[in-house]
Design a protein around this motif. Structure first.
Motif, mmCIF file in Angstrom:
data_model
loop_
_atom_site.group_PDB
_atom_site.id
_atom_site.type_symbol
_atom_site.label_atom_id
_atom_site.label_comp_id
_atom_site.label_asym_id
_atom_site.label_seq_id
_atom_site.Cartn_x
_atom_site.Cartn_y
_atom_site.Cartn_z
ATOM 1 N N LEU A 195 60.199 17.619 23.240
ATOM 2 C CA LEU A 195 58.980 17.754 24.026
ATOM 3 C C LEU A 195 57.981 18.601 23.246
ATOM 4 O O LEU A 195 58.358 19.578 22.594
ATOM 5 C CB LEU A 195 59.264 18.433 25.369
ATOM 6 N N VAL A 196 56.713 18.228 23.333
ATOM 7 C CA VAL A 196 55.640 19.022 22.732
ATOM 8 C C VAL A 196 54.749 19.520 23.870
ATOM 9 O O VAL A 196 54.035 18.735 24.489
ATOM 10 C CB VAL A 196 54.810 18.203 21.728
ATOM 11 N N PRO A 197 54.811 20.815 24.186
ATOM 12 C CA PRO A 197 54.020 21.328 25.302
ATOM 13 C C PRO A 197 52.587 21.656 24.906
ATOM 14 O O PRO A 197 52.283 21.896 23.732
ATOM 15 C CB PRO A 197 54.767 22.617 25.673
ATOM 16 N N ALA B 32 53.249 12.824 19.323
ATOM 17 C CA ALA B 32 53.112 13.661 18.129
ATOM 18 C C ALA B 32 51.703 13.556 17.553
ATOM 19 O O ALA B 32 51.116 14.563 17.127
ATOM 20 C CB ALA B 32 54.147 13.258 17.081
ATOM 21 N N ARG B 33 51.154 12.357 17.555
ATOM 22 C CA ARG B 33 49.793 12.180 17.039
ATOM 23 C C ARG B 33 48.769 12.878 17.934
ATOM 24 O O ARG B 33 47.863 13.557 17.447
ATOM 25 C CB ARG B 33 49.470 10.691 16.930
ATOM 26 N N GLU B 34 48.923 12.693 19.241
ATOM 27 C CA GLU B 34 47.933 13.229 20.175
ATOM 28 C C GLU B 34 48.026 14.743 20.312
ATOM 29 O O GLU B 34 46.999 15.424 20.400
ATOM 30 C CB GLU B 34 48.108 12.580 21.547
ATOM 31 N N ARG B 35 49.235 15.268 20.327
ATOM 32 C CA ARG B 35 49.401 16.688 20.646
ATOM 33 C C ARG B 35 49.520 17.582 19.408
ATOM 34 O O ARG B 35 49.235 18.774 19.501
ATOM 35 C CB ARG B 35 50.615 16.888 21.556
ATOM 36 N N SER C 167 52.383 14.016 29.807
ATOM 37 C CA SER C 167 52.561 13.534 28.433
ATOM 38 C C SER C 167 52.480 12.013 28.332
ATOM 39 O O SER C 167 52.320 11.462 27.242
ATOM 40 C CB SER C 167 53.925 13.974 27.890
ATOM 41 N N GLY C 168 52.624 11.343 29.468
ATOM 42 C CA GLY C 168 52.673 9.890 29.479
ATOM 43 C C GLY C 168 54.079 9.333 29.432
ATOM 44 O O GLY C 168 54.272 8.106 29.383
ATOM 45 N N ALA D 57 49.472 19.253 11.622
ATOM 46 C CA ALA D 57 48.183 19.090 12.286
ATOM 47 C C ALA D 57 47.073 19.564 11.370
ATOM 48 O O ALA D 57 47.096 20.635 10.799
ATOM 49 C CB ALA D 57 48.176 19.916 13.582
ATOM 50 N N GLY D 58 46.075 18.711 11.228
ATOM 51 C CA GLY D 58 44.928 19.053 10.405
ATOM 52 C C GLY D 58 45.065 18.581 8.966
ATOM 53 O O GLY D 58 44.115 18.685 8.206
ATOM 54 N N ALA D 59 46.226 18.107 8.593
ATOM 55 C CA ALA D 59 46.428 17.646 7.232
ATOM 56 C C ALA D 59 46.479 16.128 7.202
ATOM 57 O O ALA D 59 46.907 15.491 8.145
ATOM 58 C CB ALA D 59 47.720 18.208 6.645
ATOM 59 N N ALA D 60 46.026 15.561 6.108
ATOM 60 C CA ALA D 60 46.115 14.113 5.939
ATOM 61 C C ALA D 60 47.354 13.797 5.127
ATOM 62 O O ALA D 60 47.822 14.611 4.350
ATOM 63 C CB ALA D 60 44.866 13.596 5.226
#
Length: 260
Positions: A98-100, A200-203, A113-114, A252-255
């Motif tokens: 889970l990603v809170p 993971a992409r959204e959060r 979260s969907g 997050a924030g990295a390509a």
């Protein structure tokens, strides 16, 4: 060498990760597996985090040359980020976790979260219905690729999960400043893999990695899972990078691609 600090999921135990711990040891690393106080009705997220930190402090000291990587499985995703700063972690690996979001409770997460919509759609489209009403259903949902004797032992060792952590709002104002990787389990019948990728992409803003295995891949594919963890530790880099702004690809924030 890397010290991996493992946070199990709901109703789980340190024992669940004993095969992965052995595989890590054979590769020259160490695992500290933690028994969370999941049967204690008074224990919430703060007590869970304290249990993780206490287990690390009770273990032999981590050498200054070691990296420290925190690993979270399933509901452990609500606890693991809380300890990264205290443990000066060099990285955080989320395994089907889970990603809170700040202020969100684990009880709310299933809807916000969907997950619930994704599970319903998967049941309609693929006929995969996550059930937990008896032992056969638990094995089919969580451990369908685990050897039957090992699955039976896992059921025997299962613990009750008290409700308190489900109602505690996740306290941080933001995700911890630590390199993060997400690993999807492709054969997971509990968490639809496509849902986990989207979350993971959204959060977290990262592209997750993936490997075969059920929700209990720590029992069915311990060697492969250990290899993935070692690969993540290598990508996170030298001990002491936490907080320097350094990030492996996929954070997050990295390509770029996921950490490998």
């Amino acid at each position: 060498m890397t010290t991996f600090v493992v946070v199990h999921g709901a109703g789980g135990s340190a024992w669940e990760w004993h095969l992965v711990a052995a595989e890590l040891a054979s590769r020259g690393h160490r695992a500290i597996t933690v028994d969370l106080p999941c049967e204690d009705p008074a224990a919430g997220l703060a007590e869970y985090a304290a249990a993780v930190v206490g287990a690390v402090r009770a273990a032999p000291p981590v050498p200054a040359t070691d990296g420290v990587v925190v690993v979270a499985h399933s509901l452990g995703g609500f606890t693991a980020p809380l300890v990264c700063e205290t443990l000066a972690a060099d990285g955080l690996v989320l395994v089907a976790a889970l990603v809170p979001r700040p202020g969100e409770t684990a009880g709310e997460w299933w809807e916000t979260s969907g997950y619930e919509a994704a599970a319903r759609e998967r049941a309609r489209r693929e006929g995969v219905d996550a059930r937990m009403d008896d032992d056969d259903a638990l094995v089919a949902t969580f451990m369908h690729d685990v050897a039957p004797p090992l699955a039976a032992e896992a059921l025997r060792r299962g613990r009750d999960q008290a409700a308190r952590p489900m109602s505690d709002p996740w306290p941080p104002a933001a995700w911890p400043d630590v390199p993060t990787a997400y690993l999807v389990l492709e054969d997971d019948r509990f968490f639809p893999p496509d849902f986990l990728r989207r979350m993971a992409r959204e959060r977290l803003g990262l592209e997750p990695d993936a490997m075969p295995g059920s929700h209990a891949a720590y029992l069915s594919r311990p060697g492969e899972l250990a290899d993935r963890l070692v690969g993540y530790a290598r990508a996170f880099g030298s001990p002491g990078r936490r907080g320097t702004g350094a990030r492996p690809a996929g954070h997050a924030g990295a390509a770029g691609p996921p950490v490998r």
